[in-house]
Design an enzyme around this catalytic site. Structure first.
Site, PDB file in Angstrom:
ATOM      1  N   HIS A  57       0.666   8.677   1.268  1.00 24.65           N
ATOM      2  CA  HIS A  57      -0.284   9.449   0.614  1.00 24.65           C
ATOM      3  C   HIS A  57      -1.463   9.103   1.088  1.00 24.65           C
ATOM      4  O   HIS A  57      -1.968   8.055   1.310  1.00 24.65           O
ATOM      5  CB  HIS A  57      -0.109   9.366  -0.789  1.00 24.65           C
ATOM      6  CG  HIS A  57      -0.964  10.218  -1.757  1.00 24.65           C
ATOM      7  ND1 HIS A  57      -2.226  10.076  -2.003  1.00 24.65           N
ATOM      8  CD2 HIS A  57      -0.665  11.204  -2.562  1.00 24.65           C
ATOM      9  CE1 HIS A  57      -2.673  10.737  -2.684  1.00 24.65           C
ATOM     10  NE2 HIS A  57      -1.710  11.764  -3.125  1.00 24.65           N
ATOM     11  N   ASP A  96       2.514   1.154  -3.142  1.00 26.22           N
ATOM     12  CA  ASP A  96       2.147   2.325  -3.756  1.00 26.22           C
ATOM     13  C   ASP A  96       3.321   2.840  -4.874  1.00 26.22           C
ATOM     14  O   ASP A  96       4.221   3.253  -3.966  1.00 26.22           O
ATOM     15  CB  ASP A  96       1.574   3.379  -2.921  1.00 26.22           C
ATOM     16  CG  ASP A  96       1.190   4.513  -3.527  1.00 26.22           C
ATOM     17  OD1 ASP A  96       1.192   4.829  -4.777  1.00 26.22           O
ATOM     18  OD2 ASP A  96       0.913   5.568  -2.669  1.00 26.22           O
ATOM     19  N   GLN A 125       4.405   7.241  -7.188  1.00 20.97           N
ATOM     20  CA  GLN A 125       5.540   8.600  -7.192  1.00 20.97           C
ATOM     21  C   GLN A 125       6.881   7.813  -7.770  1.00 20.97           C
ATOM     22  O   GLN A 125       7.567   8.343  -8.456  1.00 20.97           O
ATOM     23  CB  GLN A 125       5.605   9.061  -5.845  1.00 20.97           C
ATOM     24  CG  GLN A 125       6.360  10.253  -5.825  1.00 20.97           C
ATOM     25  CD  GLN A 125       5.576  11.357  -6.588  1.00 20.97           C
ATOM     26  OE1 GLN A 125       6.073  11.903  -7.621  1.00 20.97           O
ATOM     27  NE2 GLN A 125       4.348  11.609  -6.320  1.00 20.97           N
ATOM     28  N   LYS A 150       1.273  10.287 -14.285  1.00 19.46           N
ATOM     29  CA  LYS A 150       2.804  10.629 -13.394  1.00 19.46           C
ATOM     30  C   LYS A 150       3.979   9.735 -14.301  1.00 19.46           C
ATOM     31  O   LYS A 150       4.965  10.045 -13.847  1.00 19.46           O
ATOM     32  CB  LYS A 150       2.798  10.302 -11.931  1.00 19.46           C
ATOM     33  CG  LYS A 150       1.850  11.083 -11.380  1.00 19.46           C
ATOM     34  CD  LYS A 150       1.815  10.696  -9.569  1.00 19.46           C
ATOM     35  CE  LYS A 150       0.840  10.966  -8.805  1.00 19.46           C
ATOM     36  NZ  LYS A 150       0.445  12.225  -8.254  1.00 19.46           N
ATOM     37  N   CYS A 160      -1.627  15.849  -0.055  1.00 18.47           N
ATOM     38  CA  CYS A 160      -2.488  14.722   0.301  1.00 18.47           C
ATOM     39  C   CYS A 160      -1.779  13.967   1.177  1.00 18.47           C
ATOM     40  O   CYS A 160      -1.605  12.572   1.415  1.00 18.47           O
ATOM     41  CB  CYS A 160      -2.681  13.931  -1.019  1.00 18.47           C
ATOM     42  SG  CYS A 160      -3.782  14.821  -1.945  1.00 18.47           S
TER      43      CYS A 160
END
Ligand code: PMP
Length: 406
Positions: A120, A197, A200, A223, A363
């Site tokens: 991303h 990261d 998600q 999220k 993104c």
């Protein structure tokens, strides 16, 4: 009532009482909020809101206890060794910016930072900027046609010049779950610092930072069914203690004179200014909500839903899926193009039948270019989605093709 994934869980989310027909398939962008999150934030504002940490009066102490309690909830959620390893930020993007800018200060010209083609922009652009400032070399793990990491050259890509591996745990475009269990030990073996990261992943997979063996990990509250305006940067205490602060001001200092300042230990050192107080309390309620449902139930349910969605989607005439077409190591995030129909038109037609999806580059512009596409339509599922939601998507797609395909 026991909470379990599926249509009954919609009852825990007031938005679905308000929009009875809504098929919400934009969960990779942000999730809906359960009533426990709304109530926790509302209760704080109604009964014990004040600024935290510096108050010597009762409701400030009560607010501080709830704020710090949320830090402990988050620590448990990711199995951090201590709550002090949990830094509250604005979102995952802010957390990843701190990671890149702070780690880069300890790097020298020619040092390599290894990313992946799945990243991303939030885990790419901060490293591009850091590379410009510190003359770092960015390297990338490529992706296969199926959207999985191509690890065929990994032993050349991870070498003695590799100082950082910064990698997504789950792609927000392809749904790919990356092989952190293989890659983190390889990066650690050459002495690299590993940044994950998990923006998600945090909604789909249990995260155990100690088992992963990473050094820093980022995710966003919104999220994981929590509020927007809060994110998390987790770091190993030994590393956090050696990193310089990123922002300066109140709350992060130990001693200040007109000439200079010394800084508080983590996490305060990385939390300049008034923190997102009610948002932290909401996030604490959100992660407890996930744990109440249980990761076993969530993973089983989402795997079944992924399997069902893949079966239905690959059977749609003219649909090209960008990402794995098998359910293994894959989250229920499906980006695709429909032959002859612009991705934005697909999203508009789906909206017309009550199905909310996203269209664009999500993104991840370079990843879209890798697949020769400017944009895709993305349908992303979570614990309150059902097979009926998949059916609604698929019949909306049939309608889009009927109306617009050449
Ligand atoms: N990384 C990934 C993989 C994401 O999906 C997102 C959000 N789309 C981010 C980072 C950034 O999250 P936020 O916008 O909440 O900072």
């Amino acid at each position: 009532m026991a909470l379990q994934p599926g249509s009954s869980l919609k009852e825990a989310f007031p938005v679905f009482a308000h929009h009875r027909e809504l098929v919400f398939l934009d969960n990779a962008a942000s999730c809906q909020k359960p009533v426990v999150v709304l109530e926790a934030m509302d209760k704080l504002y109604r009964t014990s809101y004040a600024n935290v940490h510096r108050g010597v009066y009762q409701i400030s102490e009560a607010a501080t206890a709830q704020f710090e309690g949320a830090r402990q909830d988050v620590a448990r959620f990711i199995n951090a060794a201590s709550a002090e390893e949990v830094i509250f930020t604005r979102n995952a993007t802010a957390a990843l910016n701190v990671a890149a800018a702070s780690l880069a200060l300890g790097l020298k010209a020619g040092d390599e930072v290894l990313l992946t083609h799945l990243e991303h922009h939030a885990n790419l652009v901060p490293w591009q900027e850091a590379a410009k400032r510190h003359q770092l070399v960015l390297k990338f793990i490529p992706v296969t046609e199926e959207g999985r990491l191509d690890l065929s050259s990994i032993d050349e890509l991870i070498n003695s010049r590799t100082k950082v591996l910064a990698i997504t745990a789950t792609s927000n475009v392809t749904g790919t779950v990356t092989e952190l269990d293989k890659l983190i030990p390889k990066a650690k073996a050459v002495g690299a610092t590993v940044v994950v990261d998990a923006a998600q992943a945090a909604q789909h997979l249990p995260l155990d930072v100690q088992a992963l063996g990473c050094d820093l990990l980022a995710f966003s509250g919104h999220k994981v069914f929590g509020p927007s305006g809060i994110g998390v940067l987790w770091g190993r205490m030994e590393l956090l203690s050696s990193l310089p602060p990123f922002e300066f001001g109140g709350n992060m200092i130990q001693e200040v004179s007109y000439e200079s300042a010394s800084f508080a230990p983590p996490p305060a050192r990385f939390e300049a200014g008034t923190p997102p107080i009610a948002e932290a309390v909401g996030l604490g309620a959100a992660v407890k909500f996930i744990q109440q449902i249980g990761w076993g139930a969530i993973c089983d349910y989402e795997e079944g839903l992924t399997r069902y969605a893949l079966e239905k989607l690959v059977a749609v005439p003219g649909l090209r899926l960008i990402g794995p077409s098998t359910p293994e190591a894959r989250a229920p995030v499906f980006s695709f193009v429909l032959e002859g129909v612009h991705p934005h038109d697909v999203a508009s037609i789906l909206d017309g039948v009550g199905v909310a999806v996203r269209a664009g580059h999500h993104c991840a512009m370079p990843l879209h270019k890798r697949f020769g596409l400017p944009a895709t339509t993305r349908a992303s599922f979570t614990i309150y989605n059902t097979e009926e939601d998949v059916n609604a998507l698929v019949s909306g797609l049939a309608k889009a093709r009927q109306m617009l395909a050449l």
